[in-house]
Design a protein around this motif. Structure first.
Motif, PDB file in Angstrom:
ATOM      1  N   GLN A 164       3.994  27.757 132.109  1.00 51.93           N
ATOM      2  CA  GLN A 164       4.997  28.528 132.833  1.00 51.93           C
ATOM      3  C   GLN A 164       6.363  27.960 132.476  1.00 51.93           C
ATOM      4  OE1 GLN A 164       4.702  31.150 134.715  1.00 51.93           O
ATOM      5  NE2 GLN A 164       2.527  31.282 135.217  1.00 51.93           N
ATOM      6  N   VAL A 165       7.423  28.685 132.811  1.00 51.98           N
ATOM      7  CA  VAL A 165       8.779  28.190 132.551  1.00 51.98           C
ATOM      8  C   VAL A 165       9.678  28.432 133.756  1.00 51.98           C
ATOM      9  CG1 VAL A 165       8.581  28.624 130.065  1.00 51.98           C
ATOM     10  CG2 VAL A 165       9.632  30.346 131.526  1.00 51.98           C
ATOM     11  N   ARG A 166      10.700  27.601 133.853  1.00 51.68           N
ATOM     12  CA  ARG A 166      11.809  27.813 134.791  1.00 51.68           C
ATOM     13  C   ARG A 166      13.103  27.712 134.008  1.00 51.68           C
ATOM     14  NH1 ARG A 166       9.046  23.662 137.624  1.00 51.68           N
ATOM     15  NH2 ARG A 166       7.713  24.433 139.322  1.00 51.68           N
ATOM     16  N   GLU A 175      12.730  34.284 132.936  1.00 56.07           N
ATOM     17  CA  GLU A 175      11.304  34.234 133.205  1.00 56.07           C
ATOM     18  C   GLU A 175      10.544  34.614 131.946  1.00 56.07           C
ATOM     19  OE1 GLU A 175      10.598  37.053 136.284  1.00 56.07           O
ATOM     20  OE2 GLU A 175      11.069  38.790 135.030  1.00 56.07           O
ATOM     21  N   LEU A 176       9.258  34.261 131.930  1.00 54.16           N
ATOM     22  CA  LEU A 176       8.416  34.647 130.813  1.00 54.16           C
ATOM     23  C   LEU A 176       8.263  36.159 130.757  1.00 54.16           C
ATOM     24  CD1 LEU A 176       5.497  32.034 130.992  1.00 54.16           C
ATOM     25  CD2 LEU A 176       7.205  32.222 129.177  1.00 54.16           C
ATOM     26  N   GLN A 181       3.235  37.253 131.812  1.00 50.69           N
ATOM     27  CA  GLN A 181       3.042  36.580 133.102  1.00 50.69           C
ATOM     28  C   GLN A 181       2.488  35.176 132.932  1.00 50.69           C
ATOM     29  OE1 GLN A 181       0.692  39.076 135.676  1.00 50.69           O
ATOM     30  NE2 GLN A 181       2.475  40.245 136.326  1.00 50.69           N
ATOM     31  N   ARG A 182       1.639  34.991 131.934  1.00 44.27           N
ATOM     32  CA  ARG A 182       1.034  33.686 131.728  1.00 44.27           C
ATOM     33  C   ARG A 182       0.806  33.496 130.231  1.00 44.27           C
ATOM     34  NH1 ARG A 182      -0.452  30.202 135.465  1.00 44.27           N
ATOM     35  NH2 ARG A 182      -2.318  28.916 135.354  1.00 44.27           N
ATOM     36  N   VAL A 205       9.537  23.718 130.747  1.00 43.41           N
ATOM     37  CA  VAL A 205       8.205  24.211 130.391  1.00 43.41           C
ATOM     38  C   VAL A 205       7.196  23.307 131.065  1.00 43.41           C
ATOM     39  CG1 VAL A 205       6.643  24.822 128.510  1.00 43.41           C
ATOM     40  CG2 VAL A 205       9.124  24.969 128.164  1.00 43.41           C
ATOM     41  N   TYR A 206       6.254  23.873 131.818  1.00 37.55           N
ATOM     42  CA  TYR A 206       5.298  23.033 132.539  1.00 37.55           C
ATOM     43  C   TYR A 206       3.917  23.685 132.537  1.00 37.55           C
ATOM     44  CZ  TYR A 206       6.186  26.307 136.417  1.00 37.55           C
ATOM     45  OH  TYR A 206       6.317  27.433 137.191  1.00 37.55           O
ATOM     46  N   ASP A 207       2.884  22.837 132.715  1.00 47.94           N
ATOM     47  CA  ASP A 207       1.509  23.336 132.744  1.00 47.94           C
ATOM     48  C   ASP A 207       0.927  23.192 134.148  1.00 47.94           C
ATOM     49  OD1 ASP A 207       0.825  20.666 133.102  1.00 47.94           O
ATOM     50  OD2 ASP A 207       0.144  20.377 131.038  1.00 47.94           O
ATOM     51  N   ASP A 208      -0.343  23.553 134.297  1.00 46.78           N
ATOM     52  CA  ASP A 208      -0.986  23.525 135.616  1.00 46.78           C
ATOM     53  C   ASP A 208      -1.166  22.124 136.157  1.00 46.78           C
ATOM     54  OD1 ASP A 208      -1.091  26.246 135.634  1.00 46.78           O
ATOM     55  OD2 ASP A 208      -3.172  26.384 134.958  1.00 46.78           O
ATOM     56  N   SER A 257       5.451  18.384 132.303  1.00 43.59           N
ATOM     57  CA  SER A 257       6.595  19.258 132.034  1.00 43.59           C
ATOM     58  C   SER A 257       7.487  18.676 130.949  1.00 43.59           C
ATOM     59  CB  SER A 257       7.413  19.481 133.314  1.00 43.59           C
ATOM     60  OG  SER A 257       8.030  18.283 133.727  1.00 43.59           O
TER      61      SER A 257
END
Length: 383
Positions: free
Chosen positions: A62-64, A75-76, A79-80, A120-123, A127
């Protein structure tokens, strides 16, 4: 560590090594737009993400988008995003100017720029924070904008607003301004291709960039033959994007009035692009353009050096050759009879011989084009 490297002319190669234990992924900004006249023109950013994990599981990302001035969000587009192990994937981010009527704040640096951050970060809460500088440009300067290409990827192009001698001469402001679609040669960047369009009169202290009463568009492709096939689709996607994005300006682009231009590789692309879209062409300006890659330079000529070429049946060879007709400018020349053409080449050009330009002019005149409609200029003493 060994890697293969192949280049034409000169090149630079850099690499860095990151162990998988240090981080689960790496990310770098691949493409970004400029800020033009304190506003967003292109709204896409491409970030190349590499999955460094050694497991078989894909990485969900995901991104912020962070802006301390609260002027830009993002935003992306998808969605994913899932990045497979060892895969490098460009992820697509859509930017948004939160208050379009409010000018974006640019810091007075060299060059002036707008700072944002992309996280950029993952579950698993791993990040990476990227500092992104969006260069700020004014109306009289070239700028880069990003867009979604025909294949869904983020690409970029250079552009310049129409140049008017005075505010009262903006004749195309209401009807739409024509577009000079200029294709660059090998190794030339989109911005450099746009900045090549400049003039200076006796009254001017500095150069004035752009084209009189027309938009300038300089798409970007790399590789000696990349204005063929998908390169043409990319150039036309850039044109479609410029038409749409320019609607937010006082001088919208008219996509039904296009002057196709280009140099060298771009000269070849100019012939081809105008031949597949003569319906929108109001002028054609190929400069030192070649006709087909089989007769140019060190191209990889089909079957010429193949050890088995003597065993290829003539009918099969004809079928193979027929697949390349779309990249042969002379074969499609009849499509542009009736469109004004100005061909320019250096009389001493040893890279792209003036013969190519002379031949295309002869073909067009043999097909019925008048001498006044198809002109050839060989610049004496120039390569």
């Amino acid at each position: 560590i060994a890697t293969r490297l192949k280049a034409k002319y000169s090149t630079r190669f850099m690499c860095h090594v990151v162990t998988a234990s240090q981080r689960t992924f790496s990310a770098t900004v691949a493409l970004k737009p400029d800020i033009i006249n304190n506003g967003l023109f292109g709204r896409m950013i491409s970030v190349a993400v590499q999955n460094l994990e050694v497991s078989d599981a894909p990485l969900a990302l995901q991104v912020r988008v962070k802006d301390r001035d609260n002027e830009i969000s993002g935003e992306l587009i998808d969605q994913r995003v899932f990045v497979q192990p060892s895969q490098t994937l460009p992820i697509r981010i859509q930017l948004k100017q939160l208050v379009p009527e409010r000018p974006i704040t640019c810091l007075h640096r060299v060059p002036p720029s707008k700072s944002i951050q992309i996280e950029v970060y993952d579950d698993n809460k791993n990040s990476m924070l990227l500092d992104v500088q969006l260069e700020c440009r004014s109306l009289g300067q070239s700028f880069l904008f990003t867009f979604l290409d025909h294949d869904g990827s983020v690409q970029h192009a250079g552009a310049l607003h129409p140049q008017f001698s005075s505010p009262t001469t903006q004749f195309c402001a209401h009807t739409g301004c024509p577009v000079v679609l200029s294709l660059h040669g090998t190794s030339v960047s989109a911005r450099d291709a746009a900045d090549a369009y400049k003039m200076k009169s006796g009254k001017d202290v500095d150069y004035r960039f752009g084209v009189q009463d027309a938009w300038l568009l300089t798409p970007s492709r790399h590789g000696a033959h990349n204005w063929e096939n998908v390169g043409q689709l990319s150039a036309l996607s850039a044109l479609d994007s410029l038409i749409e994005l320019s609607k937010q300006t006082k001088t919208p682009a008219d996509g039904h009035r296009v002057i196709f231009a280009g140099h060298s590789m771009g000269g070849h692309g100019t012939w081809l692009l105008s031949e597949i879209r003569p319906d929108i062409a109001i002028g054609i300006n190929p400069n030192a353009g070649w006709i087909r890659k089989e007769n140019y330079g060190d191209a990889n000529v089909v079957l010429r050096l193949d050890i088995s070429s003597a065993s290829v049946e003539p009918m099969l060879r004809g079928m193979i050759d027929s697949t390349m007709v779309g990249d042969a400018a002379d074969q499609l020349a009849s499509n542009i009879v009736g469109v004004p053409v100005l061909v320019r080449v250096g009389a001493n050009d040893e890279v792209v011989s003036p013969w190519y330009s002379r031949r295309m002019v002869r073909i067009l005149r043999d097909l019925g084009a008048s001498k006044s409609a198809v002109k050839l200029v060989e610049v004496a003493g120039k390569e």
